[in-house]
Design an enzyme around this catalytic site. Structure first.
Site, PDB file in Angstrom:
ATOM      1  CD  GLU A 169      -2.913  -1.135   2.372  1.00  0.00           C
ATOM      2  OE1 GLU A 169      -2.788  -0.268   3.258  1.00  0.00           O
ATOM      3  OE2 GLU A 169      -3.865  -1.930   2.335  1.00  0.00           O
ATOM      4  CD  GLU A 352      -3.650  -5.841   4.099  1.00  0.00           C
ATOM      5  OE1 GLU A 352      -4.466  -5.000   4.539  1.00  0.00           O
ATOM      6  OE2 GLU A 352      -2.425  -5.678   4.110  1.00  0.00           O
TER       7      GLU A 352
HETATM    8  C1  FCB Z   1      -4.397  -2.033   5.629  1.00  0.00           C
HETATM    9  C2  FCB Z   1      -3.028  -2.401   6.140  1.00  0.00           C
HETATM   10  C3  FCB Z   1      -3.027  -3.459   7.209  1.00  0.00           C
HETATM   11  C4  FCB Z   1      -4.186  -3.306   8.156  1.00  0.00           C
HETATM   12  C5  FCB Z   1      -5.484  -3.126   7.422  1.00  0.00           C
HETATM   13  C6  FCB Z   1      -6.689  -3.007   8.294  1.00  0.00           C
HETATM   14  O1  FCB Z   1      -4.374  -0.755   5.116  1.00  0.00           O
HETATM   15  O2  FCB Z   1      -2.234  -2.889   5.079  1.00  0.00           O
HETATM   16  O3  FCB Z   1      -1.779  -3.413   7.850  1.00  0.00           O
HETATM   17  O4  FCB Z   1      -3.940  -2.314   9.066  1.00  0.00           O
HETATM   18  O5  FCB Z   1      -5.410  -2.017   6.579  1.00  0.00           O
END
Ligand code: FCB
Length: 443
Positions: A169, A352
């Site tokens: 990110e 994620e």
């Molecule tokens: C993302 C991050 C991860 C976590 C989630 C909820 O932005 O990559 O580390 O904090 O959000």
């Protein structure tokens, strides 16, 4: 409640990979055996972390890694996404910290011995503090330091790693860390955000060469987050503001990787806010990748504003997670199909997805039906995107276990496993069991 998928879904074949994800600073602790990072410093500043906590112990994974491997294995996942702490493995003079490398070597060997594929992220936000002291991501030199770090890691870890992501990110590191300052290192100013982003993307490109040279057999790429932008109304003003927001928050980080240039919105920025692009940079950034990691949590709604190029409308009367993020799974499908239309993408992994919920533990059980529902809706949305032709090869739940949620400390729980921070006891939540049961159904 169970999680289920349509019977013949590609997501029920053994070729579709499922995993769980974490990041070094959020779970490891063990800060005395590594150099300080920008998050250590940031946590010490007044008013930065809502519960005034820090990463000094976190989930104590640095000590409990063996039992955590057992836990991951018990869930029946195919893969585990983790990140390496740069200040744990590299000394300030560029030499290796063997003790730190050995920690990861043992961890990776333990995972591989159980047939769990390691997906390693090189940078999940824990920049060594000594590099921040010389400008951090505002200093172009940091990109070259990152390439050296990538070389050190790949040569030390050999063939233990299934997949490398350079960055997690870049939006968060650059925008949250250097433009609005809610993340480490806490710099505020439009003159910083795009400059930091450019150096991170440059570092990515330089590191891709290193990965392909020293780890040619792993799947190498990057992880980007997307918060799809929707207009409040169909007025031309709101549509224009939404386009600006989408370019600024999302396309900014993907377009250079695949098209070798920033969105045209760059022309609308003040000169002082533009990145410092040196001839040849865009060619370095635009490197062929083996995969793209996509992180998705929510969407945002925008309208036009008299002063700023766009304004976010806070969600109202819609379902929310404990982060206050709208639950809007349709945006997940629309994001994937739109990226697929816009860019020539390699295979995608959802690196994620998940939610914070206000969990409670009673009689050693966490009955998080709300989180199960979130996973169900988002796996369905992903299924729809795959049906519409998007090439998605795998999915990682965020997160394996509750952990340090950055500026919100330990107040938000994203795990499918509950962590009692007093005892470090881990308890599989109902969602963890439901995820595990889904995986066990595959043929
Ligand atoms: C993302 C991050 C991860 C976590 C989630 C909820 O932005 O990559 O580390 O904090 O959000």
């Amino acid at each position: 409640m169970k999680i289920s998928l349509p019977q013949r879904s590609k997501m029920l074949s053994k070729n579709f990979l499922y995993g769980v994800a974490t990041a070094s600073f959020q779970i490891e602790g063990g800060i005395n055996s590594r150099l300080p990072c920008i998050w250590d410093t940031f946590c010490q500043k007044e008013g930065t972390i809502s519960d005034k906590s820090d990463g000094s112990i976190a989930c104590d994974h640095y000590n409990l890694w063996q039992q955590d491997i057992e836990l991951i294995d018990k869930l029946g996942v195919d893969a585990y996404r983790l990140s390496i702490s740069w200040p744990r493995v590299m000394n300030q003079d560029g030499s290796a910290n063997q003790q730190g490398l050995d920690f990861y070597i043992k961890l990776l060997d333990g995972l591989n011995a159980k047939g769990i594929k390691p997906f390693v992220t090189l940078y999940h936000w824990d920049l060594p503090q000594y590099l921040e002291d010389t400008g951090g991501w505002l200093n172009r030199e940091t990109a070259y330091k990152f390439a050296e770090y990538a070389k050190l890691v790949t040569t030390a870890l050999g063939n233990r790693v299934h997949s490398y992501a350079t960055f997690n990110e870049p939006f968060c590191s650059a925008y949250l860390g250097y433009e609005v300052g809610v993340h480490a290192p806490g710099k505020v100013g439009k003159e910083y955000g795009r400059k930091a982003a450019h150096h991170i993307l440059l570092a990515h490109g330089l590191a891709m060469d290193v990965l392909n040279k020293y780890s040619p057999d792993s799947m190498n790429g990057i992880v980007l987050n997307f918060t799809p932008a929707y207009p409040a109304t169909d007025s031309p003003e709101d549509l224009a503001a939404t386009k600006f927001a989408d370019d600024y928050n999302n396309q900014w980080y993907i377009k250079p990787l695949f098209d070798g240039r920033y969105p045209d919105t760059i022309d609308l920025l003040d000169d002082a806010h533009k990145p410092d692009i040196v001839d040849g940079d865009m060619d370095i950034i635009c490197k062929k990748m083996d995969f793209l990691g996509v992180n998705f949590y929510t969407r945002e709604v925008f309208k036009a504003d008299a002063v700023e190029p766009f304004m976010v409308i806070p969600p109202e009367n819609v379902p929310l997670t404990d982060m206050g993020w709208e639950i809007y799974p349709q945006a997940f499908t629309e994001l994937l199909t739109s990226l697929n239309e816009k860019y020539q993408l390699p295979p995608i992994y959802i690196t994620e997805n998940g939610c914070a919920m206000p969990d409670t533990i009673e009689n050693e059980q966490v009955d998080d039906q709300n989180r199960i529902a979130y996973y169900q809706q988002h796996l369905n949305a992903l299924h729809d995107a795959i049906e519409q032709g998007v090439n998605v090869k795998g999915y990682f739940a965020w997160s394996l276990m509750d952990n340090f949620e950055w500026a919100l400390g330990y107040s938000k729980r994203f795990g499918i496993v509950y962590v009692d921070y007093e005892t470090q006891q881990r308890t599989v939540k109902a969602s963890g069991q439901a995820y595990s049961d889904l995986l066990a159904q595959r043929s």
